[in-house]
Design a protein around this motif. Structure first.
Motif, PDB file in Angstrom:
ATOM      1  N   MET A 153       0.847  -1.199   0.000  1.00 24.98           N
ATOM      2  CA  MET A 153       0.000   0.000   0.000  1.00 24.98           C
ATOM      3  C   MET A 153       0.888   1.256   0.000  1.00 24.98           C
ATOM      4  SD  MET A 153      -3.052  -1.351   0.104  1.00 24.98           S
ATOM      5  CE  MET A 153      -4.225  -0.164   0.741  1.00 24.98           C
ATOM      6  N   ASN A 154       0.437   2.276  -0.712  1.00 25.30           N
ATOM      7  CA  ASN A 154       1.201   3.515  -0.780  1.00 25.30           C
ATOM      8  C   ASN A 154       1.023   4.322   0.505  1.00 25.30           C
ATOM      9  OD1 ASN A 154       2.597   5.732  -1.556  1.00 25.30           O
ATOM     10  ND2 ASN A 154       1.130   6.439  -3.070  1.00 25.30           N
ATOM     11  N   LYS A 155       2.126   4.583   1.205  1.00 25.01           N
ATOM     12  CA  LYS A 155       2.041   5.286   2.478  1.00 25.01           C
ATOM     13  C   LYS A 155       2.527   6.724   2.379  1.00 25.01           C
ATOM     14  CE  LYS A 155       2.283   1.132   5.288  1.00 25.01           C
ATOM     15  NZ  LYS A 155       0.836   1.132   5.568  1.00 25.01           N
ATOM     16  N   LYS A 156       2.814   7.177   1.163  1.00 27.94           N
ATOM     17  CA  LYS A 156       3.251   8.548   0.997  1.00 27.94           C
ATOM     18  C   LYS A 156       2.121   9.505   1.326  1.00 27.94           C
ATOM     19  CE  LYS A 156       5.380  11.683  -2.354  1.00 27.94           C
ATOM     20  NZ  LYS A 156       5.833  11.845  -3.761  1.00 27.94           N
ATOM     21  N   GLY A 157       2.453  10.622   1.983  1.00 28.19           N
ATOM     22  CA  GLY A 157       1.445  11.599   2.347  1.00 28.19           C
ATOM     23  C   GLY A 157       0.917  12.350   1.148  1.00 28.19           C
ATOM     24  N   ILE A 158      -0.149  13.091   1.362  1.00 28.72           N
ATOM     25  CA  ILE A 158      -0.765  13.875   0.301  1.00 28.72           C
ATOM     26  C   ILE A 158      -0.500  15.361   0.549  1.00 28.72           C
ATOM     27  CG2 ILE A 158      -3.007  14.069   1.449  1.00 28.72           C
ATOM     28  CD1 ILE A 158      -4.309  13.776  -1.299  1.00 28.72           C
ATOM     29  N   LEU A 159      -0.237  16.084  -0.522  1.00 28.14           N
ATOM     30  CA  LEU A 159       0.055  17.515  -0.442  1.00 28.14           C
ATOM     31  C   LEU A 159      -1.201  18.312  -0.778  1.00 28.14           C
ATOM     32  CD1 LEU A 159       2.071  19.886  -0.211  1.00 28.14           C
ATOM     33  CD2 LEU A 159       2.608  19.536  -2.634  1.00 28.14           C
ATOM     34  N   THR A 160      -1.571  19.238   0.098  1.00 33.01           N
ATOM     35  CA  THR A 160      -2.751  20.083  -0.114  1.00 33.01           C
ATOM     36  C   THR A 160      -2.345  21.545  -0.082  1.00 33.01           C
ATOM     37  OG1 THR A 160      -4.238  18.469   0.905  1.00 33.01           O
ATOM     38  CG2 THR A 160      -5.034  20.728   0.739  1.00 33.01           C
ATOM     39  N   VAL A 161      -2.775  22.289  -1.082  1.00 30.99           N
ATOM     40  CA  VAL A 161      -2.546  23.730  -1.135  1.00 30.99           C
ATOM     41  C   VAL A 161      -3.832  24.438  -0.742  1.00 30.99           C
ATOM     42  CG1 VAL A 161      -2.096  25.704  -2.642  1.00 30.99           C
ATOM     43  CG2 VAL A 161      -0.755  23.596  -2.899  1.00 30.99           C
ATOM     44  N   ILE A 162      -3.758  25.313   0.253  1.00 33.57           N
ATOM     45  CA  ILE A 162      -4.912  26.112   0.667  1.00 33.57           C
ATOM     46  C   ILE A 162      -4.591  27.582   0.425  1.00 33.57           C
ATOM     47  CG2 ILE A 162      -6.380  26.835   2.587  1.00 33.57           C
ATOM     48  CD1 ILE A 162      -6.115  24.075   3.762  1.00 33.57           C
ATOM     49  N   SER A 163      -5.347  28.189  -0.464  1.00 33.18           N
ATOM     50  CA  SER A 163      -5.197  29.609  -0.776  1.00 33.18           C
ATOM     51  C   SER A 163      -6.504  30.324  -0.467  1.00 33.18           C
ATOM     52  CB  SER A 163      -4.821  29.798  -2.257  1.00 33.18           C
ATOM     53  OG  SER A 163      -3.616  29.140  -2.583  1.00 33.18           O
ATOM     54  N   GLY A 164      -6.468  31.639  -0.590  1.00 33.19           N
ATOM     55  CA  GLY A 164      -7.680  32.415  -0.341  1.00 33.19           C
ATOM     56  C   GLY A 164      -7.338  33.882  -0.225  1.00 33.19           C
ATOM     57  N   PHE A 165      -8.353  34.711  -0.292  1.00 33.55           N
ATOM     58  CA  PHE A 165      -8.140  36.144  -0.162  1.00 33.55           C
ATOM     59  C   PHE A 165      -7.547  36.472   1.203  1.00 33.55           C
ATOM     60  CE2 PHE A 165     -12.354  35.994  -2.561  1.00 33.55           C
ATOM     61  CZ  PHE A 165     -11.739  35.928  -3.798  1.00 33.55           C
ATOM     62  N   SER A 166      -6.691  37.475   1.239  1.00 32.70           N
ATOM     63  CA  SER A 166      -6.177  37.950   2.516  1.00 32.70           C
ATOM     64  C   SER A 166      -7.340  38.447   3.368  1.00 32.70           C
ATOM     65  CB  SER A 166      -5.185  39.098   2.279  1.00 32.70           C
ATOM     66  OG  SER A 166      -4.754  39.642   3.505  1.00 32.70           O
ATOM     67  N   GLY A 167      -7.480  37.885   4.569  1.00 31.85           N
ATOM     68  CA  GLY A 167      -8.584  38.253   5.440  1.00 31.85           C
ATOM     69  C   GLY A 167      -9.734  37.267   5.410  1.00 31.85           C
ATOM     70  N   ALA A 168      -9.633  36.238   4.553  1.00 30.63           N
ATOM     71  CA  ALA A 168     -10.717  35.247   4.457  1.00 30.63           C
ATOM     72  C   ALA A 168     -10.743  34.307   5.656  1.00 30.63           C
ATOM     73  CB  ALA A 168     -10.592  34.444   3.165  1.00 30.63           C
ATOM     74  N   GLY A 169      -9.669  34.316   6.448  1.00 32.03           N
ATOM     75  CA  GLY A 169      -9.614  33.463   7.628  1.00 32.03           C
ATOM     76  C   GLY A 169      -8.968  32.116   7.392  1.00 32.03           C
ATOM     77  N   LYS A 170      -8.255  31.971   6.281  1.00 31.66           N
ATOM     78  CA  LYS A 170      -7.652  30.671   5.963  1.00 31.66           C
ATOM     79  C   LYS A 170      -6.593  30.273   6.985  1.00 31.66           C
ATOM     80  CE  LYS A 170      -4.401  32.671   2.603  1.00 31.66           C
ATOM     81  NZ  LYS A 170      -4.822  34.080   2.853  1.00 31.66           N
ATOM     82  N   GLY A 171      -5.892  31.250   7.559  1.00 31.33           N
ATOM     83  CA  GLY A 171      -4.872  30.938   8.554  1.00 31.33           C
ATOM     84  C   GLY A 171      -5.472  30.286   9.790  1.00 31.33           C
ATOM     85  N   THR A 172      -6.604  30.805  10.248  1.00 29.24           N
ATOM     86  CA  THR A 172      -7.281  30.238  11.418  1.00 29.24           C
ATOM     87  C   THR A 172      -7.801  28.839  11.111  1.00 29.24           C
ATOM     88  OG1 THR A 172      -7.952  32.468  12.081  1.00 29.24           O
ATOM     89  CG2 THR A 172      -9.089  30.625  13.127  1.00 29.24           C
ATOM     90  N   VAL A 173      -8.315  28.647   9.901  1.00 31.87           N
ATOM     91  CA  VAL A 173      -8.808  27.335   9.485  1.00 31.87           C
ATOM     92  C   VAL A 173      -7.660  26.327   9.433  1.00 31.87           C
ATOM     93  CG1 VAL A 173      -9.819  26.025   7.573  1.00 31.87           C
ATOM     94  CG2 VAL A 173     -10.787  28.249   8.225  1.00 31.87           C
ATOM     95  N   VAL A 174      -6.533  26.747   8.901  1.00 32.93           N
ATOM     96  CA  VAL A 174      -5.380  25.844   8.808  1.00 32.93           C
ATOM     97  C   VAL A 174      -4.893  25.447  10.203  1.00 32.93           C
ATOM     98  CG1 VAL A 174      -2.940  25.724   8.151  1.00 32.93           C
ATOM     99  CG2 VAL A 174      -4.638  26.571   6.523  1.00 32.93           C
ATOM    100  N   LYS A 175      -4.878  26.390  11.129  1.00 34.05           N
ATOM    101  CA  LYS A 175      -4.488  26.065  12.503  1.00 34.05           C
ATOM    102  C   LYS A 175      -5.417  25.002  13.096  1.00 34.05           C
ATOM    103  CE  LYS A 175      -2.313  30.490  13.668  1.00 34.05           C
ATOM    104  NZ  LYS A 175      -2.416  31.746  14.460  1.00 34.05           N
ATOM    105  N   LYS A 176      -6.685  25.093  12.767  1.00 31.92           N
ATOM    106  CA  LYS A 176      -7.672  24.102  13.230  1.00 31.92           C
ATOM    107  C   LYS A 176      -7.383  22.733  12.613  1.00 31.92           C
ATOM    108  CE  LYS A 176     -11.711  23.327  15.349  1.00 31.92           C
ATOM    109  NZ  LYS A 176     -11.944  23.567  16.795  1.00 31.92           N
ATOM    110  N   LEU A 177      -7.030  22.717  11.354  1.00 34.81           N
ATOM    111  CA  LEU A 177      -6.706  21.452  10.677  1.00 34.81           C
ATOM    112  C   LEU A 177      -5.472  20.799  11.295  1.00 34.81           C
ATOM    113  CD1 LEU A 177      -7.344  22.605   7.006  1.00 34.81           C
ATOM    114  CD2 LEU A 177      -8.571  20.765   8.167  1.00 34.81           C
ATOM    115  N   VAL A 178      -4.502  21.618  11.671  1.00 37.55           N
ATOM    116  CA  VAL A 178      -3.275  21.093  12.282  1.00 37.55           C
ATOM    117  C   VAL A 178      -3.545  20.583  13.693  1.00 37.55           C
ATOM    118  CG1 VAL A 178      -0.973  21.711  13.104  1.00 37.55           C
ATOM    119  CG2 VAL A 178      -1.752  22.514  10.861  1.00 37.55           C
ATOM    120  N   SER A 179      -4.261  21.370  14.490  1.00 37.20           N
ATOM    121  CA  SER A 179      -4.458  21.016  15.903  1.00 37.20           C
ATOM    122  C   SER A 179      -5.478  19.897  16.096  1.00 37.20           C
ATOM    123  CB  SER A 179      -4.894  22.250  16.703  1.00 37.20           C
ATOM    124  OG  SER A 179      -6.157  22.722  16.251  1.00 37.20           O
ATOM    125  N   ASP A 180      -6.548  19.891  15.284  1.00 35.49           N
ATOM    126  CA  ASP A 180      -7.635  18.937  15.505  1.00 35.49           C
ATOM    127  C   ASP A 180      -7.592  17.716  14.595  1.00 35.49           C
ATOM    128  OD1 ASP A 180      -8.387  20.944  17.196  1.00 35.49           O
ATOM    129  OD2 ASP A 180     -10.465  21.032  16.539  1.00 35.49           O
TER     130      ASP A 180
END
Length: 209
Positions: free
Chosen positions: A1-28
């Motif tokens: 089975m392939n155990k290599k991780g997957i790469l995800t790019v998250i972009s968005g307008f400055s101020g859209a809150g993507k940074g807070t969402v990414v922190k949630k993805l990392v912590s939770d």
């Protein structure tokens, strides 16, 4: 089975809150976040090596010349780049890595890593974006205007991404993105080793003829 991780790019307008969402993805959800390098000054509460690697323009240009970035871009008079070494190392370990980067950088990653999952985060409306930029309290009126104009320009590239996710609430947005990534991991493009195992298993019957 392939155990290599997957790469995800998250972009968005400055101020859209993507940074807070990414922190949630990392912590939770346990994703690995690639820390970018930037030439901009740290904001209040930011720490070198945590939010960004804060470096000089001279050092940044040197790394560009040595092909040390997976992507790099200039955004509102500052430079940003993703160190390629960290990303590749974590993927080989089987970790799923998130790149939180602007559109210009995202398009570069798309060219170099066509198997990356591309997600664009937007606020519920343009008025809400302006409200979030004002309430953030980190920009003066001129910079807010620049960021709103840049958001308008970036709408032209949204259709190049695989998914658009509305950030109405952080919890819901993070949950939706996690669902997308987990479903993407099931695609054959990320499971070539698994496909080989299945094919070879059934070829046993062919050899019995």
């Amino acid at each position: 089975m392939n155990k290599k991780g997957i790469l995800t790019v998250i972009s968005g307008f400055s101020g859209a809150g993507k940074g807070t969402v990414v922190k949630k993805l990392v912590s939770d959800y346990g994703y690995k976040l690639s820390v970018s390098a930037t030439t901009r000054a740290p904001r209040k509460g930011e720490k070198d090596g945590r939010e960004y690697f804060f470096i000089t323009k001279e050092e940044f240009e040197s790394r560009v010349c040595s092909d040390g970035f997976l992507e790099h871009a200039t955004y509102v008079d500052n430079c940003y780049g993703t160190p390629a070494e960290y990303v590749d190392r974590e993927l080989q370990k089987g970790n799923d890595v998130i790149l939180e980067i602007e559109v210009c950088g995202g398009l570069q990653v798309m060219e170099r890593r066509p198997d990356a999952v591309m997600i664009f985060v937007v606020p519920p409306s343009a008025d809400e974006l302006k409200r979030r930029l004002v309430n953030r309290g980190t920009e003066d009126a001129a910079n807010i205007e620049k960021r709103l104009m840049r958001a308008c320009e970036e709408t032209a590239d949204i259709d190049k991404y695989d998914y658009v996710v509305v950030n109405d609430t952080v919890d819901e947005c993070a949950s939706n993105i996690n669902d997308i990534i987990q479903n993407e991991k099931k695609k054959l493009i990320h499971n070539n080793d698994c496909l080989d195992v299945i094919i070879n298993d059934y070829k046993r019957f062919e050899r019995r003829k």
